[in-house]
Write a protein that holds these residues in place. Sequence first.
Motif, PDB file in Angstrom:
ATOM      1  N   THR A   1      -2.476   3.616  10.123  1.00 52.29           N
ATOM      2  CA  THR A   1      -2.563   2.374   9.361  1.00 52.29           C
ATOM      3  C   THR A   1      -4.025   2.031   9.123  1.00 52.29           C
ATOM      4  O   THR A   1      -4.860   2.185  10.015  1.00 52.29           O
ATOM      5  N   ARG A   2      -4.330   1.578   7.926  1.00 52.72           N
ATOM      6  CA  ARG A   2      -5.660   1.080   7.587  1.00 52.72           C
ATOM      7  C   ARG A   2      -5.555  -0.435   7.480  1.00 52.72           C
ATOM      8  O   ARG A   2      -4.568  -0.966   6.991  1.00 52.72           O
ATOM      9  N   ILE A   3      -6.576  -1.110   7.918  1.00 50.75           N
ATOM     10  CA  ILE A   3      -6.614  -2.562   7.840  1.00 50.75           C
ATOM     11  C   ILE A   3      -7.752  -2.937   6.911  1.00 50.75           C
ATOM     12  O   ILE A   3      -8.850  -2.376   6.986  1.00 50.75           O
ATOM     13  N   GLY A   4      -7.477  -3.864   6.015  1.00 53.18           N
ATOM     14  CA  GLY A   4      -8.495  -4.336   5.085  1.00 53.18           C
ATOM     15  C   GLY A   4      -8.410  -5.844   4.949  1.00 53.18           C
ATOM     16  O   GLY A   4      -7.423  -6.468   5.346  1.00 53.18           O
ATOM     17  N   LEU A   5      -9.431  -6.420   4.402  1.00 50.77           N
ATOM     18  CA  LEU A   5      -9.418  -7.858   4.153  1.00 50.77           C
ATOM     19  C   LEU A   5      -8.435  -8.192   3.043  1.00 50.77           C
ATOM     20  O   LEU A   5      -8.348  -7.477   2.050  1.00 50.77           O
TER      21      LEU A   5
ATOM     22  N   VAL B   1      -6.154 -10.552   6.865  1.00 52.76           N
ATOM     23  CA  VAL B   1      -6.184  -9.092   6.750  1.00 52.76           C
ATOM     24  C   VAL B   1      -4.807  -8.586   6.349  1.00 52.76           C
ATOM     25  O   VAL B   1      -3.803  -9.282   6.505  1.00 52.76           O
ATOM     26  N   ARG B   2      -4.807  -7.354   5.855  1.00 52.32           N
ATOM     27  CA  ARG B   2      -3.561  -6.684   5.473  1.00 52.32           C
ATOM     28  C   ARG B   2      -3.576  -5.275   6.037  1.00 52.32           C
ATOM     29  O   ARG B   2      -4.619  -4.632   6.074  1.00 52.32           O
ATOM     30  N   ARG B   3      -2.398  -4.819   6.425  1.00 47.15           N
ATOM     31  CA  ARG B   3      -2.243  -3.434   6.889  1.00 47.15           C
ATOM     32  C   ARG B   3      -1.620  -2.626   5.757  1.00 47.15           C
ATOM     33  O   ARG B   3      -0.809  -3.138   5.005  1.00 47.15           O
ATOM     34  N   ARG B   4      -1.989  -1.359   5.694  1.00 48.67           N
ATOM     35  CA  ARG B   4      -1.371  -0.455   4.729  1.00 48.67           C
ATOM     36  C   ARG B   4      -1.418   0.951   5.308  1.00 48.67           C
ATOM     37  O   ARG B   4      -2.257   1.264   6.153  1.00 48.67           O
TER      38      ARG B   4
END
Length: 112
Positions: free
Chosen positions: A89-93, A77-80
């Motif tokens: 913060t949004r977390i996505g694959l 996952v990555r945070r942005r």
Amino acid sequence: MHRGDEPHLFREIIRTSQVLVAGISREIGMPASRLAVLRILAVTEGGAGVMEMARSLGINAAAVTRQIQDLERDGLVRRRADPRDGRRTRIGLSPKGRRLFEGIDLFLEPGN
């Protein structure tokens, strides 16, 4: 038509789902709790926030944060920053996480 056996059928569906998730968890070597987070991220356009995931999973935000930290350490996952609110913060694959989830999805297809 109501026949009265709906609660029993619902319990059986949940039990079957739990058995399937446990089997997948063992097969890929990842706890079911992390698989649940990956599933949410895989189906949520634009990623998700910790609080959203906590509500969806019915667990507290600290538990979700621990899962995210482990998934992030594994590169799944990555945070942005949230484009609508830079304090969040949004977390996505990550691409690696997406490939893993797609592999799990293939694992569930009939005939595999």
